[in-house]
Each structure stands twice: as C-alpha cells, then as structure tokens.
Scaffold this active site. Structure first.
Site, PDB file in Angstrom:
ATOM      1  N   PRO A 121      33.935  58.177  63.121  1.00 31.26           N
ATOM      2  CA  PRO A 121      33.330  58.476  64.646  1.00 31.26           C
ATOM      3  C   PRO A 121      32.440  57.403  64.947  1.00 31.26           C
ATOM      4  O   PRO A 121      31.153  57.510  65.111  1.00 31.26           O
ATOM      5  CB  PRO A 121      32.442  59.889  64.277  1.00 31.26           C
ATOM      6  CG  PRO A 121      32.026  59.754  62.784  1.00 31.26           C
ATOM      7  CD  PRO A 121      33.142  59.254  62.369  1.00 31.26           C
ATOM      8  N   CYS A 122      32.944  56.310  65.353  1.00 31.05           N
ATOM      9  CA  CYS A 122      32.058  55.336  66.016  1.00 31.05           C
ATOM     10  C   CYS A 122      31.567  55.681  67.328  1.00 31.05           C
ATOM     11  O   CYS A 122      30.772  55.048  67.878  1.00 31.05           O
ATOM     12  CB  CYS A 122      33.167  53.925  66.118  1.00 31.05           C
ATOM     13  SG  CYS A 122      34.482  54.144  67.085  1.00 31.05           S
ATOM     14  N   HIS A 123      32.017  56.736  67.884  1.00 29.08           N
ATOM     15  CA  HIS A 123      31.806  57.248  69.336  1.00 29.08           C
ATOM     16  C   HIS A 123      30.133  57.639  69.057  1.00 29.08           C
ATOM     17  O   HIS A 123      29.320  57.750  70.104  1.00 29.08           O
ATOM     18  CB  HIS A 123      32.452  58.204  69.849  1.00 29.08           C
ATOM     19  CG  HIS A 123      32.651  59.460  69.037  1.00 29.08           C
ATOM     20  ND1 HIS A 123      33.652  59.409  67.891  1.00 29.08           N
ATOM     21  CD2 HIS A 123      32.253  60.555  69.269  1.00 29.08           C
ATOM     22  CE1 HIS A 123      33.578  60.523  67.688  1.00 29.08           C
ATOM     23  NE2 HIS A 123      32.583  61.300  68.325  1.00 29.08           N
TER      24      HIS A 123
END
Length: 158
Positions: A121-123
C-alpha cells in the site's frame, strides 16, 4: 513456468496482474487493456482478493509476492506492507522506521517504483504536512483509495 497475466476491471481502471508459481511480480493499472475472459489458476487468489478489497470485504492481502527490485526497494516495500488499513504514514516516518531519516528521498523513490499496486500500500504514504504527494497512479486515485479505506462519517441531518 512462464509468467501469466490477467486483466480485471476495478473502480480505478483495468488492473493487470502478472505472476507465476513463485508469486505475484506486478499489479498495475493499464487503461488500454480489456478484461481477461479467463483467469490463470496461479492468479485466481490475487484477482479474488483485489475484488474483495474494492468491495470493502478485505483489509489485508494474503498473497505470495515476488516483486523485482533492488534489495533497498524490497526493504521499503516490505515496510509499506506494515502500514495498517485506513491509516497513513509520512515519508519521514517510513525513513525513520527503516533506520535512516536522511534516506527520505531514496525511500520516496523506492515507494514510487512499487510494482504491487494496492497490495503493497504505497498509497498510504503522504507528505509530513498531510498532503497527498506523488502517486504513480495519479493523485485522484490515491485520494480515492484513502477514502475507500477511511470513509468520511455521514453527518446527521437532524
């Protein structure tokens, strides 16, 4: 065994999933692709889990991952996977967790090269001031994902 590919529709566009028996190598948005009529067996779990995530039924992924990248990038991506659903961390926090707050630019660069969209989850990484800084999928998608994971509370009219 050769790499397999599946294209699935998501609320954010067509997602292309690439992997083999060693794990998922890449998940990316590809707006020009069409949906796959058949899903290779090795990718079925990834497809199901992404569909569950988008429908609000899943908060964590349980997939065998095999991304291609440098040792440093893989270290950053692993740390990203520890950021809980519905929360965010700053790039500075992420750098500190990796043991070197001066590596903030390198951490941000590795974050931007994350090949496993949503599953890693880089978001969930934002600017220290709370701003929605760069996202390979576009800031409108980052905002959408963060709102999916942390919807605003409905205000009572009465």
């Amino acid at each position: 065994m050769s790499r397999k590919q599946a294209n699935i529709r998501t609320p954010l566009g067509i997602a292309t999933i690439i992997g083999d028996k060693h794990g998922i190598q890449q998940i990316k948005l590809d707006e020009v692709s069409v949906e796959s009529s058949e899903i290779p067996e090795v990718l079925e779990s990834a497809v199901l889990q992404l569909q569950q995530y988008f429908s609000g039924e899943r908060q964590e992924f349980d997939l065998k991952l095999n991304p291609e990248g440098t040792d440093f990038q893989k270290k950053v991506w692993k740390e990203l996977s520890y950021i809980p659903y519905g929360t965010t961390h700053s790039y500075l926090e992420l750098s500190r967790k990796l043991g070197d707050e001066k590596a903030i630019r390198a951490v941000a660069a590795a974050n931007g090269k994350n090949p496993l969209w949503i599953v890693v989850p880089c978001h969930r990484v934002i600017g220290i001031d709370g701003s929605l800084t760069g996202y390979a999928g576009g800031l409108h998608r980052k905002k959408w994902l963060l709102e999916l994971e942390n919807p605003p509370l409905q205000q009572s009219l009465f």
